[in-house]
Design a protein around this motif. Structure first.
Motif, PDB file in Angstrom:
ATOM      1  N   LEU A 268       0.807  -1.221   0.000  1.00 30.66           N
ATOM      2  CA  LEU A 268       0.000   0.000   0.000  1.00 30.66           C
ATOM      3  C   LEU A 268       0.840   1.270   0.000  1.00 30.66           C
ATOM      4  CD1 LEU A 268      -2.887  -0.789   2.511  1.00 30.66           C
ATOM      5  CD2 LEU A 268      -3.089  -0.394   0.058  1.00 30.66           C
ATOM      6  N   GLU A 269       2.123   1.145   0.282  1.00 37.49           N
ATOM      7  CA  GLU A 269       2.957   2.337   0.435  1.00 37.49           C
ATOM      8  C   GLU A 269       2.935   3.247  -0.797  1.00 37.49           C
ATOM      9  OE1 GLU A 269       7.515   3.547   1.784  1.00 37.49           O
ATOM     10  OE2 GLU A 269       6.936   1.458   1.519  1.00 37.49           O
ATOM     11  N   PRO A 270       3.026   2.737  -2.066  1.00 36.48           N
ATOM     12  CA  PRO A 270       2.984   3.667  -3.214  1.00 36.48           C
ATOM     13  C   PRO A 270       1.640   4.386  -3.361  1.00 36.48           C
ATOM     14  CG  PRO A 270       3.953   1.567  -3.845  1.00 36.48           C
ATOM     15  CD  PRO A 270       3.341   1.370  -2.512  1.00 36.48           C
ATOM     16  N   SER A 271       0.588   3.800  -2.840  1.00 38.57           N
ATOM     17  CA  SER A 271      -0.740   4.385  -3.029  1.00 38.57           C
ATOM     18  C   SER A 271      -1.157   5.303  -1.897  1.00 38.57           C
ATOM     19  CB  SER A 271      -1.784   3.258  -3.166  1.00 38.57           C
ATOM     20  OG  SER A 271      -1.451   2.382  -4.223  1.00 38.57           O
ATOM     21  N   VAL A 272      -0.322   5.435  -0.856  1.00 40.66           N
ATOM     22  CA  VAL A 272      -0.675   6.257   0.291  1.00 40.66           C
ATOM     23  C   VAL A 272      -0.056   7.641   0.120  1.00 40.66           C
ATOM     24  CG1 VAL A 272      -0.481   6.485   2.795  1.00 40.66           C
ATOM     25  CG2 VAL A 272      -0.899   4.254   1.777  1.00 40.66           C
ATOM     26  N   ALA A 273      -0.852   8.644   0.466  1.00 41.09           N
ATOM     27  CA  ALA A 273      -0.355  10.022   0.371  1.00 41.09           C
ATOM     28  C   ALA A 273       0.737  10.255   1.403  1.00 41.09           C
ATOM     29  CB  ALA A 273      -1.516  10.998   0.601  1.00 41.09           C
ATOM     30  N   THR A 274       1.445  11.357   1.183  1.00 39.17           N
ATOM     31  CA  THR A 274       2.592  11.626   2.058  1.00 39.17           C
ATOM     32  C   THR A 274       2.165  11.784   3.508  1.00 39.17           C
ATOM     33  OG1 THR A 274       3.689  12.736   0.213  1.00 39.17           O
ATOM     34  CG2 THR A 274       4.553  13.170   2.420  1.00 39.17           C
ATOM     35  N   ARG A 275       1.041  12.467   3.717  1.00 44.62           N
ATOM     36  CA  ARG A 275       0.631  12.691   5.096  1.00 44.62           C
ATOM     37  C   ARG A 275       0.157  11.404   5.796  1.00 44.62           C
ATOM     38  NH1 ARG A 275      -3.431  14.874   1.910  1.00 44.62           N
ATOM     39  NH2 ARG A 275      -5.506  13.896   2.136  1.00 44.62           N
ATOM     40  N   GLY A 276      -0.135  10.353   5.061  1.00 42.61           N
ATOM     41  CA  GLY A 276      -0.595   9.111   5.667  1.00 42.61           C
ATOM     42  C   GLY A 276       0.492   8.070   5.817  1.00 42.61           C
ATOM     43  N   ARG A 277       1.693   8.409   5.320  1.00 37.78           N
ATOM     44  CA  ARG A 277       2.746   7.390   5.378  1.00 37.78           C
ATOM     45  C   ARG A 277       3.268   7.167   6.813  1.00 37.78           C
ATOM     46  NH1 ARG A 277       6.380   7.792  -0.156  1.00 37.78           N
ATOM     47  NH2 ARG A 277       4.605   7.442  -1.586  1.00 37.78           N
ATOM     48  N   GLY A 278       3.133   8.175   7.628  1.00 39.31           N
ATOM     49  CA  GLY A 278       3.528   7.980   9.027  1.00 39.31           C
ATOM     50  C   GLY A 278       2.643   6.947   9.712  1.00 39.31           C
ATOM     51  N   SER A 279       1.350   7.014   9.450  1.00 38.50           N
ATOM     52  CA  SER A 279       0.442   6.023  10.028  1.00 38.50           C
ATOM     53  C   SER A 279       0.719   4.636   9.471  1.00 38.50           C
ATOM     54  CB  SER A 279      -1.007   6.422   9.768  1.00 38.50           C
ATOM     55  OG  SER A 279      -1.287   7.680  10.373  1.00 38.50           O
ATOM     56  N   LEU A 280       1.044   4.596   8.145  1.00 37.94           N
ATOM     57  CA  LEU A 280       1.361   3.299   7.535  1.00 37.94           C
ATOM     58  C   LEU A 280       2.618   2.692   8.149  1.00 37.94           C
ATOM     59  CD1 LEU A 280       0.757   1.171   5.377  1.00 37.94           C
ATOM     60  CD2 LEU A 280       2.140   2.518   3.778  1.00 37.94           C
ATOM     61  N   ALA A 281       3.633   3.523   8.381  1.00 42.01           N
ATOM     62  CA  ALA A 281       4.864   3.014   9.010  1.00 42.01           C
ATOM     63  C   ALA A 281       4.583   2.518  10.427  1.00 42.01           C
ATOM     64  CB  ALA A 281       5.931   4.108   9.025  1.00 42.01           C
ATOM     65  N   ALA A 282       3.711   3.236  11.147  1.00 42.76           N
ATOM     66  CA  ALA A 282       3.358   2.790  12.498  1.00 42.76           C
ATOM     67  C   ALA A 282       2.617   1.461  12.451  1.00 42.76           C
ATOM     68  CB  ALA A 282       2.510   3.860  13.197  1.00 42.76           C
ATOM     69  N   ALA A 283       1.743   1.292  11.445  1.00 46.03           N
ATOM     70  CA  ALA A 283       1.013   0.035  11.309  1.00 46.03           C
ATOM     71  C   ALA A 283       1.970  -1.111  11.006  1.00 46.03           C
ATOM     72  CB  ALA A 283      -0.051   0.153  10.223  1.00 46.03           C
ATOM     73  N   VAL A 284       2.967  -0.850  10.135  1.00 46.43           N
ATOM     74  CA  VAL A 284       3.954  -1.893   9.831  1.00 46.43           C
ATOM     75  C   VAL A 284       4.759  -2.240  11.089  1.00 46.43           C
ATOM     76  CG1 VAL A 284       6.027  -2.425   8.483  1.00 46.43           C
ATOM     77  CG2 VAL A 284       4.090  -1.285   7.396  1.00 46.43           C
ATOM     78  N   THR A 285       5.126  -1.208  11.862  1.00 44.25           N
ATOM     79  CA  THR A 285       5.879  -1.462  13.103  1.00 44.25           C
ATOM     80  C   THR A 285       5.072  -2.307  14.077  1.00 44.25           C
ATOM     81  OG1 THR A 285       7.055   0.642  12.829  1.00 44.25           O
ATOM     82  CG2 THR A 285       7.052  -0.349  15.037  1.00 44.25           C
ATOM     83  N   GLU A 286       3.785  -1.998  14.243  1.00 41.60           N
ATOM     84  CA  GLU A 286       2.946  -2.777  15.145  1.00 41.60           C
ATOM     85  C   GLU A 286       2.766  -4.200  14.639  1.00 41.60           C
ATOM     86  OE1 GLU A 286       1.858  -2.038  18.134  1.00 41.60           O
ATOM     87  OE2 GLU A 286       2.996  -0.169  17.959  1.00 41.60           O
ATOM     88  N   THR A 287       2.699  -4.331  13.286  1.00 41.00           N
ATOM     89  CA  THR A 287       2.593  -5.684  12.732  1.00 41.00           C
ATOM     90  C   THR A 287       3.847  -6.502  13.042  1.00 41.00           C
ATOM     91  OG1 THR A 287       1.184  -4.827  10.957  1.00 41.00           O
ATOM     92  CG2 THR A 287       2.164  -6.995  10.637  1.00 41.00           C
ATOM     93  N   ASP A 288       5.012  -5.852  12.897  1.00 43.47           N
ATOM     94  CA  ASP A 288       6.261  -6.550  13.252  1.00 43.47           C
ATOM     95  C   ASP A 288       6.287  -6.914  14.729  1.00 43.47           C
ATOM     96  OD1 ASP A 288       7.108  -6.329  10.668  1.00 43.47           O
ATOM     97  OD2 ASP A 288       8.285  -4.499  11.005  1.00 43.47           O
ATOM     98  N   ARG A 289       5.808  -5.972  15.563  1.00 44.84           N
ATOM     99  CA  ARG A 289       5.771  -6.253  16.998  1.00 44.84           C
ATOM    100  C   ARG A 289       4.846  -7.426  17.289  1.00 44.84           C
ATOM    101  NH1 ARG A 289       2.300  -4.455  21.015  1.00 44.84           N
ATOM    102  NH2 ARG A 289       3.180  -4.525  23.127  1.00 44.84           N
ATOM    103  N   LEU A 290       3.691  -7.450  16.611  1.00 50.38           N
ATOM    104  CA  LEU A 290       2.763  -8.555  16.814  1.00 50.38           C
ATOM    105  C   LEU A 290       3.373  -9.875  16.336  1.00 50.38           C
ATOM    106  CD1 LEU A 290      -0.015  -9.418  17.773  1.00 50.38           C
ATOM    107  CD2 LEU A 290      -0.929  -8.848  15.517  1.00 50.38           C
ATOM    108  N   SER A 291       4.137  -9.844  15.264  1.00 52.55           N
ATOM    109  CA  SER A 291       4.798 -11.056  14.769  1.00 52.55           C
ATOM    110  C   SER A 291       5.817 -11.568  15.785  1.00 52.55           C
ATOM    111  CB  SER A 291       5.480 -10.769  13.429  1.00 52.55           C
ATOM    112  OG  SER A 291       4.538 -10.391  12.455  1.00 52.55           O
ATOM    113  N   ARG A 292       6.588 -10.627  16.348  1.00 50.60           N
ATOM    114  CA  ARG A 292       7.562 -11.059  17.359  1.00 50.60           C
ATOM    115  C   ARG A 292       6.864 -11.594  18.605  1.00 50.60           C
ATOM    116  NH1 ARG A 292      10.169  -6.397  15.436  1.00 50.60           N
ATOM    117  NH2 ARG A 292       9.321  -5.154  17.157  1.00 50.60           N
ATOM    118  N   MET A 293       5.733 -11.015  18.952  1.00 50.00           N
ATOM    119  CA  MET A 293       4.986 -11.510  20.099  1.00 50.00           C
ATOM    120  C   MET A 293       4.501 -12.929  19.856  1.00 50.00           C
ATOM    121  SD  MET A 293       1.622  -9.838  21.920  1.00 50.00           S
ATOM    122  CE  MET A 293       2.494  -8.302  22.174  1.00 50.00           C
ATOM    123  N   VAL A 294       4.016 -13.181  18.627  1.00 50.65           N
ATOM    124  CA  VAL A 294       3.566 -14.533  18.288  1.00 50.65           C
ATOM    125  C   VAL A 294       4.738 -15.509  18.350  1.00 50.65           C
ATOM    126  CG1 VAL A 294       2.641 -15.953  16.425  1.00 50.65           C
ATOM    127  CG2 VAL A 294       1.586 -13.759  16.954  1.00 50.65           C
TER     128      VAL A 294
END
Length: 494
Positions: A268-294
């Motif tokens: 989704l990164e190419p399709s997200v506007a610049t102002r929304g990329r911070g939220s996308l990066a946070a979502a990816v970080t939380e996904t990685d955190r959830l993966s490590r938790m699993v």
């Protein structure tokens, strides 16, 4: 348990035997002595009556010697007859003729010559042998004619009494032997289910599945206890198996959706506007955190399922290998990773535990360390100060991983090993499972894990594992070895 039951049976049997045999032995001894005294008294009265008749008819000189010899042979003793003034009339013992002048002065004969109506019974020692002395007067129509004196040894009575005591002792010993055999059989019969319960309890406590305890033998109460234990163990095994299966399967099944979710977020990164990329990066970080938790949950589920036995592990080689593996990543973050690995020998640990412990602690230290700081790995041999020289008990090996990060307060260090707990202001990406997994791996290996404030202001994580080799000699104070790097350590909390 068998020994205690057997001891209780024997003690009770011995008490009963003592209460029965000791009074029985004393009663027999007293009755045997009374029987001998009565028999001697009756014999003396019989001889007295015969002597009175012989003296009255004038046949004393002919009949009395034969009578006293016959009586002495029958009773196994000596018989002496004297006249009213103490002169010897007849005796069964030739030595009494020599002592005839002293016969009237003997207490028993003197009392009989005085016409005492009672029989004078005395026990004297003649020639080192104990004798029973009985004297009876010879009277006819209230006229004193003389006296009869009987002496017989009491050795036969003593031998008979001792023989009875010996029989009582042997009988008591035989009874105790029989009680021991029967009691041992009963104790084994009653204790077998208890030993089975103990074995099954140890198996259950060590994490294995307890074998059902046999319920066809033993007392009814023990059989009911064994049945209750079997039901409890089966129920507990089912609950633990269900819990482990759920944790393992849930963690495993979550890995694929999380990987797919992360891939979709990256696409989704190419399709997200610049102002929304911070939220996308946070979502990816939380996904990685959830993966490590699993992954952490899956690792803990595997640890709970496996009841591995600790074995010798070369902790120095493992630390050196993990240092080489992690050093490039530390260099990318601008953090120095230093290893001080002295000669500490092997430790006892669950297979694979030391690698996971080091990886989790290094990962936490890297996230907490600022740039241009240093993370230190150090191995120390810890020997209690009170141990004597040449003590064969094993020492301990301490693994210190120290960082120069913000550290933790004492309250935070006390909660750091709780599952899913993270310190306030901790770097993002943590799951709160790493230190919990470290503690469980350390406990499974027979060691201890603790956190302390480092001298540079960071955190000092200490993993204490038992040494696989007995430390025969202590060098220096506090377990420091020659050539080992000395450094002040806070006291460990155990």
């Amino acid at each position: 348990m068998t020994r205690r039951l057997l001891l209780s049976y024997l003690s009770l049997a011995a008490l009963v035997l003592l209460c029965l045999e000791i009074p029985l032995g004393f009663m027999y001894s007293r009755s045997e002595r009374e029987r001998v005294v009565n028999a001697a008294t009756e014999e003396a009265e019989s001889v007295s009556a015969y002597a009175s008749l012989s003296l009255s008819t004038g046949r004393a000189a002919r009949d009395l010697p034969r009578r006293v010899v016959h009586c002495a042979e029958r009773i196994g003793g000596k018989v002496v007859i004297v006249d009213a003034v103490g002169t010897l009339l007849a005796t069964s013992h030739p030595r009494a003729a020599v002592m005839s002048s002293d016969l009237a002065s003997r207490p028993g004969i003197a009392a009989a010559l005085r016409g005492t109506s009672t029989v004078d019974v005395r026990t004297s020692t003649i020639g080192g042998v104990e004798y029973l002395s009985v004297a009876a007067p010879i009277q006819r129509d209230a006229r004193m004619q003389g006296a009869v004196w009987l002496t017989l040894p009491t050795q036969t009575v003593h031998e008979r009494v001792h023989h009875v005591w010996l029989l009582l002792g042997l009988g008591g010993l035989g009874v105790l032997t029989a009680v021991a055999v029967v009691g041992f059989a009963i104790a084994c019969w009653a204790g077998r289910p208890i030993r089975e319960l103990e074995r099954a309890t140890h198996e259950l406590a060590e994490g294995g599945r307890a074998t059902p305890v046999t319920m066809t033998k033993g007392p009814p109460e023990v059989r009911r206890l064994a049945a209750a234990f079997n039901r409890t163990a089966a129920r507990l095994g089912q609950l633990l198996a269900a819990q482990h299966a759920f944790a393992g399967e849930a963690s495993h099944q979550l890995k694929t959706p999380l990987a797919a979710l992360r891939l979709r977020l990256e696409n989704l990164e190419p399709s997200v506007a610049t102002r929304g990329r911070g939220s996308l990066a946070a979502a990816v970080t939380e996904t990685d955190r959830l993966s490590r938790m699993v992954e952490g949950l899956l690792a803990m589920a595997r640890l709970e399922e496996s009841a591995a036995t600790p074995g010798p592990v070369d902790v120095g080689a493992i630390c050196a290998e993990r240092h080489r593996t992690w050093q490039p990543l530390f260099e990318q973050q601008g953090v120095s990773l230093v290893l001080f690995a002295g000669s500490v020998g092997p430790v006892l640990a669950v297979p694979g535990a030391v690698e996971q412990i080091v990886d989790n602690l290094l990962s936490n230290a890297l996230r907490a360390s600022p740039s241009d700081s240093t993370v230190t790995m150090e191995l120390r041999l810890h020997v209690p100060a009170r141990r004597a020289l040449r003590d064969a008990r094993p020492a301990w090996v301490d693994l210190h991983i120290t960082d120069e990060g913000p550290g933790m307060t004492s309250e935070q260090r006390a909660r750091a090993f709780d599952r899913f707990w993270r310190a306030p202001g901790a770097p993002k990406g943590g799951t709160g499972l790493g230190l919990s997994l470290v503690q469980r791996l350390t406990h499974a290996s027979g060691g201890e894990a603790s956190l302390h404030a480092a001298a540079a202001g960071g955190l000092d994580a200490v993993i204490r594992l038992p040494s696989a080799e007995p430390q025969r000699e202590v060098h220096g104070q506090g377990g420091e070895r020659p050539g080992q790097r000395k450094r002040h350590l806070p006291a460990l909390r155990t």
